[in-house]
Design a protein around this motif. Sequence first.
Motif, PDB file in Angstrom:
ATOM      1  N   ALA A 245       0.834  -1.209   0.000  1.00 25.12           N
ATOM      2  CA  ALA A 245       0.000   0.000   0.000  1.00 25.12           C
ATOM      3  C   ALA A 245       0.867   1.257   0.000  1.00 25.12           C
ATOM      4  N   ALA A 246       1.948   1.256   0.785  1.00 26.75           N
ATOM      5  CA  ALA A 246       2.817   2.428   0.862  1.00 26.75           C
ATOM      6  C   ALA A 246       3.585   2.643  -0.436  1.00 26.75           C
ATOM      7  N   THR A 247       4.026   1.575  -1.070  1.00 26.23           N
ATOM      8  CA  THR A 247       4.738   1.689  -2.348  1.00 26.23           C
ATOM      9  C   THR A 247       3.879   2.428  -3.362  1.00 26.23           C
ATOM     10  N   LEU A 248       2.630   2.047  -3.463  1.00 24.72           N
ATOM     11  CA  LEU A 248       1.728   2.688  -4.416  1.00 24.72           C
ATOM     12  C   LEU A 248       1.414   4.125  -3.995  1.00 24.72           C
ATOM     13  N   ALA A 249       1.202   4.350  -2.711  1.00 27.59           N
ATOM     14  CA  ALA A 249       0.842   5.691  -2.230  1.00 27.59           C
ATOM     15  C   ALA A 249       1.968   6.693  -2.469  1.00 27.59           C
ATOM     16  N   PHE A 250       3.195   6.306  -2.181  1.00 23.86           N
ATOM     17  CA  PHE A 250       4.323   7.216  -2.387  1.00 23.86           C
ATOM     18  C   PHE A 250       4.584   7.428  -3.883  1.00 23.86           C
TER      19      PHE A 250
ATOM     20  N   PHE B  76      -4.647  -4.286  10.470  1.00 29.36           N
ATOM     21  CA  PHE B  76      -4.786  -3.867   9.075  1.00 29.36           C
ATOM     22  C   PHE B  76      -6.023  -4.497   8.427  1.00 29.36           C
ATOM     23  N   TYR B  77      -6.587  -3.771   7.485  1.00 29.89           N
ATOM     24  CA  TYR B  77      -7.571  -4.361   6.579  1.00 29.89           C
ATOM     25  C   TYR B  77      -7.618  -3.531   5.310  1.00 29.89           C
ATOM     26  N   GLY B  78      -8.169  -4.138   4.254  1.00 29.37           N
ATOM     27  CA  GLY B  78      -8.289  -3.426   2.983  1.00 29.37           C
ATOM     28  C   GLY B  78      -7.030  -3.527   2.142  1.00 29.37           C
ATOM     29  N   ALA B  79      -7.203  -3.379   0.824  1.00 33.86           N
ATOM     30  CA  ALA B  79      -6.123  -3.259  -0.165  1.00 33.86           C
ATOM     31  C   ALA B  79      -5.378  -4.545  -0.481  1.00 33.86           C
ATOM     32  N   SER B  80      -5.391  -5.521   0.417  1.00 38.08           N
ATOM     33  CA  SER B  80      -4.670  -6.755   0.124  1.00 38.08           C
ATOM     34  C   SER B  80      -5.221  -7.886   0.977  1.00 38.08           C
ATOM     35  N   GLN B  81      -4.842  -9.102   0.632  1.00 38.44           N
ATOM     36  CA  GLN B  81      -5.245 -10.256   1.417  1.00 38.44           C
ATOM     37  C   GLN B  81      -4.229 -10.532   2.503  1.00 38.44           C
ATOM     38  N   GLY B  82      -4.591 -11.421   3.429  1.00 42.11           N
ATOM     39  CA  GLY B  82      -3.674 -11.785   4.498  1.00 42.11           C
ATOM     40  C   GLY B  82      -3.951 -11.060   5.789  1.00 42.11           C
ATOM     41  N   THR B  83      -5.144 -10.494   5.944  1.00 43.56           N
ATOM     42  CA  THR B  83      -5.507  -9.783   7.169  1.00 43.56           C
ATOM     43  C   THR B  83      -6.540 -10.600   7.940  1.00 43.56           C
ATOM     44  N   TRP B  84      -6.827 -10.179   9.180  1.00 47.30           N
ATOM     45  CA  TRP B  84      -7.860 -10.840   9.973  1.00 47.30           C
ATOM     46  C   TRP B  84      -9.190 -10.857   9.227  1.00 47.30           C
ATOM     47  N   ILE B  85      -9.445  -9.806   8.453  1.00 48.42           N
ATOM     48  CA  ILE B  85     -10.735  -9.709   7.761  1.00 48.42           C
ATOM     49  C   ILE B  85     -10.953 -10.895   6.827  1.00 48.42           C
ATOM     50  N   ASP B  86      -9.995 -11.153   5.929  1.00 49.22           N
ATOM     51  CA  ASP B  86     -10.205 -12.217   4.950  1.00 49.22           C
ATOM     52  C   ASP B  86      -9.804 -13.590   5.466  1.00 49.22           C
TER      53      ASP B  86
ATOM     54  N   TYR C 183      -7.341   1.010   8.005  1.00 51.07           N
ATOM     55  CA  TYR C 183      -7.590   0.789   6.581  1.00 51.07           C
ATOM     56  C   TYR C 183      -6.294   1.100   5.837  1.00 51.07           C
ATOM     57  N   LEU C 184      -5.719   0.117   5.174  1.00 53.89           N
ATOM     58  CA  LEU C 184      -4.372   0.241   4.615  1.00 53.89           C
ATOM     59  C   LEU C 184      -4.172   1.408   3.654  1.00 53.89           C
ATOM     60  N   PRO C 185      -5.095   1.679   2.736  1.00 48.16           N
ATOM     61  CA  PRO C 185      -4.888   2.845   1.869  1.00 48.16           C
ATOM     62  C   PRO C 185      -4.783   4.145   2.665  1.00 48.16           C
TER      63      PRO C 185
ATOM     64  N   ALA D 110      -1.351   4.201   4.541  1.00 42.05           N
ATOM     65  CA  ALA D 110      -0.275   4.544   3.608  1.00 42.05           C
ATOM     66  C   ALA D 110      -0.249   6.045   3.342  1.00 42.05           C
ATOM     67  N   GLN D 111      -1.419   6.663   3.190  1.00 45.12           N
ATOM     68  CA  GLN D 111      -1.484   8.110   2.979  1.00 45.12           C
ATOM     69  C   GLN D 111      -1.016   8.869   4.202  1.00 45.12           C
ATOM     70  N   ALA D 112      -1.258   8.313   5.384  1.00 43.71           N
ATOM     71  CA  ALA D 112      -0.772   8.949   6.612  1.00 43.71           C
ATOM     72  C   ALA D 112       0.754   8.972   6.633  1.00 43.71           C
ATOM     73  N   PHE D 113       1.375   7.913   6.128  1.00 44.21           N
ATOM     74  CA  PHE D 113       2.843   7.888   6.058  1.00 44.21           C
ATOM     75  C   PHE D 113       3.364   8.900   5.034  1.00 44.21           C
ATOM     76  N   VAL D 114       2.633   9.091   3.951  1.00 44.87           N
ATOM     77  CA  VAL D 114       3.019  10.127   2.990  1.00 44.87           C
ATOM     78  C   VAL D 114       2.976  11.491   3.661  1.00 44.87           C
ATOM     79  N   ALA D 115       1.915  11.745   4.419  1.00 46.34           N
ATOM     80  CA  ALA D 115       1.796  13.020   5.137  1.00 46.34           C
ATOM     81  C   ALA D 115       2.921  13.181   6.151  1.00 46.34           C
ATOM     82  N   LEU D 116       3.251  12.112   6.857  1.00 50.09           N
ATOM     83  CA  LEU D 116       4.335  12.146   7.835  1.00 50.09           C
ATOM     84  C   LEU D 116       5.672  12.445   7.163  1.00 50.09           C
ATOM     85  N   ALA D 117       5.924  11.797   6.028  1.00 48.11           N
ATOM     86  CA  ALA D 117       7.182  12.004   5.312  1.00 48.11           C
ATOM     87  C   ALA D 117       7.352  13.454   4.887  1.00 48.11           C
TER      88      ALA D 117
END
Length: 308
Positions: free
Chosen positions: A16-21, A158-168, A195-197, A200-207
């Motif tokens: 998620a972060a790779t795509l967001a950045f 985490f949830y959203g954007a990919s598989q491998g979370t408690w949700i799925d 929510y992963l997207p 990831a945007q929060a990390f962009v804001a932090l950066a």
Amino acid sequence: MTSIAIVGANGRLGQAATLAFHQAGYRVIAVSRNGNLNLPVGIEQRAANALNQAALIQATTGAELILNALNPPYARWQSEVLTLGRNVLAAAKAHQATHLFIGNVYNYGTQIPAQITPNTLFQADHLLAQVRVDLETLFKQAAIDQQVQTLIIRAGDFYGASQGTWIDLALLRDLKKGRFTYPSKHWEIPHAWAYLPDLAQAFVALAQQAPKLPMFAQWLFAGHNFTGEQLLTLSENYLGKPLKRAPTPWGLFKVLGVVNKNFKLLTSMRYLWDKPHQLIDTRLETWNFIATPSELAYQQTLQILKLS
């Protein structure tokens, strides 16, 4: 163009972060063990085993920021987590880069309070909590002794954007059979979700704020707070039909834990489903970070997972 290396780019947050950045206009270096991910054109991919310090330093060359999204299986936390942390710090120091890290709520221990604020104290009273507290202590000391800046965003599950979370993997695993599984008998208490997207945007804001920030600091990601009842209702509304309630097989996990350490440690985290908790911190909002509405985020998650 500011450059960032995403270490652990194949993981859930890493993806998620790779795509967001990338979308935010950064030069992105995606570092994974094999360096061969299905990523958009323009993202540079490099291979490195993060347990190899020299290889990690080489793979992050040119980065002004390093996002540490490494997260080995529970069974390897004791043997690997601190080593991985030291290696990322060494890479950040070598490149004079800012280190961004994703924290979690384990640090607060089994007595986790219902409301967590930036002033809530850690209480590392179980193994996974102690590992994470030791890791963040390492980061704090490096900020003091080596002038390596570490900025932490602490989030829930985490949830959203990919598989491998408690949700799925758990809650929605039997959705097509008409069953909704929840890891607690307490369907009415809130659980912290990220929510992963959005994260990831929060990390962009932090950066973007990093040059003006302290050498070591943390922010809490408020995310979304769902009860089991709310998630059940949202799932039923999305599908347009009622669902049967089903329990998570904690007893089976406990038995499997006798021979599999991952299951043993997973069972030790059961308390997070039986204790209400939410992260409270409005500081990210001052950076023009806008979260996705909770119901929309969950709906988008179901659409992405194609579980209907």
